[in-house]
Design an enzyme around this catalytic site. Structure first.
Site, short mmCIF file in Angstrom:
data_model
loop_
_atom_site.label_atom_id
_atom_site.label_comp_id
_atom_site.label_asym_id
_atom_site.label_seq_id
_atom_site.Cartn_x
_atom_site.Cartn_y
_atom_site.Cartn_z
CE LYS A 1 43.64 24.97 -3.19
NZ LYS A 1 43.16 23.78 -3.72
CG ASP B 1 47.27 19.78 -0.46
OD1 ASP B 1 47.40 19.19 -1.14
OD2 ASP B 1 46.29 20.59 0.08
C1 S3P Z 1 41.50 18.70 -0.28
C2 S3P Z 1 41.89 17.56 -0.14
C3 S3P Z 1 43.08 17.11 -0.57
C4 S3P Z 1 44.11 18.10 -0.96
C5 S3P Z 1 43.61 19.10 -1.94
C6 S3P Z 1 42.48 19.70 -1.07
C7 S3P Z 1 40.15 19.14 0.20
O1 S3P Z 1 43.02 16.20 -1.69
O2 S3P Z 1 45.41 17.41 -1.73
O3 S3P Z 1 44.40 20.08 -2.10
O4 S3P Z 1 40.10 20.38 0.40
O5 S3P Z 1 39.52 18.15 0.48
P1 S3P Z 1 42.57 14.69 -1.71
O6 S3P Z 1 41.23 14.55 -1.33
O7 S3P Z 1 42.55 14.25 -3.06
O8 S3P Z 1 43.65 13.97 -0.78
#
Ligand code: S3P
Length: 448
Positions: free
Chosen positions: A25, A334
């Site tokens: 993702k 996550d």
């Molecule tokens: C992500 C960063 C994380 C993660 C999210 C996806 C990303 O969030 O929890 O599911 O793709 O950069 P944060 O940057 O808010 O920690």
């Protein structure tokens, strides 16, 4: 979108098989966004099937980017000559449930010469956006928000001020927003990771597309992170992109294999970026039988096969090993709901601290984990920044809630496989946010 149907899950004997997972993702979001800025056509294979990543593609389409979607093959028609291909959207940009879409796209909208409004669902509209508004406003964008939350109305400025920004929170989304804004800066923009290193997919993807990215280890603090810089005005060029399987999705299946005795599961072609694999390292450190094979690199990201085996309960963690905190947290953020469930399988349990970011995810994940685990008979203590969890007598089937959070639904579906009796989960369809075929895939590897 998902409805609020209920899913019923029975205890399983073991899992067996060999699977491939939908594309990562985090990497898919970045591939779509960066390809839209690059000159030429980018072919992305293995693009995530997640609703979140399709929110990113729909926003890009609303901004005038031509995108062809054929299953997991996505072709993005980027800029022809100039860096900016975007035009003012005729409608609001709907980011759905996706924080990554809203925060990273904001970094790009910050240097477009029009105004755009970004909206999201109820969960996304409750999440903090000041963390991106502050640096992007310092760079010269104008952003209106309601109490620091979406909807966001962004008026870009064609040439942003390059800044040096120290991250007040260990967030890859904030780091990425500033780096993507830096592309439209009048010099070198710098992001200083001052709390912990976070996933570096943006840096890798920008480099793949030809941006000039510098990464310096901080000499003063060893595990606090890097100083990342990007030169404004860099030209990006289309590159074929191959997205590996999502290691955060793999975590649920790895956990099922580890928790169910006599299991053996191979997950092929998974992204193994070290900023994402702390969950695997933590489980190995706790004594789980997880091995990696066929390591290679694809489109600038490490990839390999994961083999996980179940060998009964995990032994008691020795000393500080039973306490997960510090820099480890950002690299398994996550996976913490899944780790919380796994703690019930560790003799003596586990403690997670310094994870208050969990409170501002798709739901308050500390609350959700604590409430669901209590319903399942675990011994749980809640802290403002984490939890302590143990369960020596085994989980009991219960009636649980997904809290409309995909990772809560999946973590507790795995918990249900190990619990006595039957578990019901309300609103489990939200798994589509990151892993639409989660239940089909699980059914294909479970033996009762
Ligand atoms: C992500 C960063 C994380 C993660 C999210 C996806 C990303 O969030 O929890 O599911 O793709 O950069 P944060 O940057 O808010 O920690």
């Amino acid at each position: 979108m998902y409805s609020s149907r209920m899913t019923t899950i029975q205890k399983a004997r073991r899992v067996r098989g060999c699977v491939r997972l939908p594309g990562d993702k985090s990497i898919s979001h970045r591939a779509g966004l960066i390809a839209a800025l690059a000159e030429g056509e980018t072919d992305i294979t293995g693009f995530a099937t997640s609703e979140d990543c399709h929110s990113t593609l729909q926003c890009l389409r609303a901004l005038g980017v031509r995108i062809e979607i054929n299953g997991t093959h996505v072709r993005v028609h980027g800029a022809e000559t100039e860096a900016s291909v975007f035009r003012a959207p005729a409608r609001k940009l709907d980011c759905g449930n996706s924080g990554s879409t809203m925060r990273m796209l904001a970094g790009i909208l910050a240097w477009q010469s029009f105004t755009a409004t970004m909206t999201g669902d109820a969960s996304l509209s409750a999440r903090p956006m000041t963390r991106i508004i502050t640096p992007l406003a310092q760079m010269g964008a104008r952003i209106e928000a309601r109490d620091g939350r979406a909807p966001l109305i962004i008026t870009g400025r064609a040439l942003l001020r390059a800044i040096s920004y120290e991250l007040p929170v260990a967030s890859a989304q904030v780091k990425s927003a500033v780096l993507l804004a830096g592309l439209g800066g009048d010099g070198r923009t710098e992001v200083i990771e001052s709390i912990a290193p976070t996933r570096d997919h943006t840096e890798r993807m920008l480099r793949l597309f030809g941006a000039s990215i510098g990464v310096k280890r901080r000499a003063d603090e060893d595990d606090k992170g890097d100083v990342i810089s990007i030169d404004g005005g860099a030209k990006l060029y289309a590159r074929p992109c191959c997205i590996p399987g999502d290691v955060s999705s793999a975590a649920f299946l790895i956990a099922a294999a580890v928790m169910l005795d006599d299991s053996e599961l191979r997950i092929e072609a998974v992204g193994l970026n070290p900023t994402r694999t702390q969950f695997i390292r933590t489980l190995q450190m706790l004594g789980a039988d997880i091995t990696i094979e066929n390591q290679r690199e694809e489109s600038g990201e490490p990839v390999g096969d994961i083999i996980a085996r179940g060998r009964g309960r995990l032994p008691a963690a020795q000393g500080s090993r039973g306490i997960i905190r510090g820099a480890e947290i950002a690299n398994l953020i996550d996976e913490l709901p899944m780790l919380a469930v796994l703690a019930t399988h560790v003799t003596g349990g586990l403690v997670v601290r310094e994870a208050k970011e969990l409170r501002v995810k798709e739901t308050d994940r500390i609350r959700a984990v604590v409430e669901n685990l209590r319903r399942m008979n675990a011994d749980v203590e809640e802290y403002t920044d984490g939890f302590a969890i143990r369960c020596e007598s085994g989980l009991r089937g219960a009636h649980l809630k997904s809290y409309a959070d995909h990772r809560i639904a999946m973590a507790f579906s795995v918990a249900a496989l190990t619990a006595s009796g039957e578990t019901r989960i309300d609103g489990a369809e939200c798994v589509a946010v990151s892993f639409p075929n989660f239940y089909e895939l699980l059914a294909s590897i479970i033996e009762h």
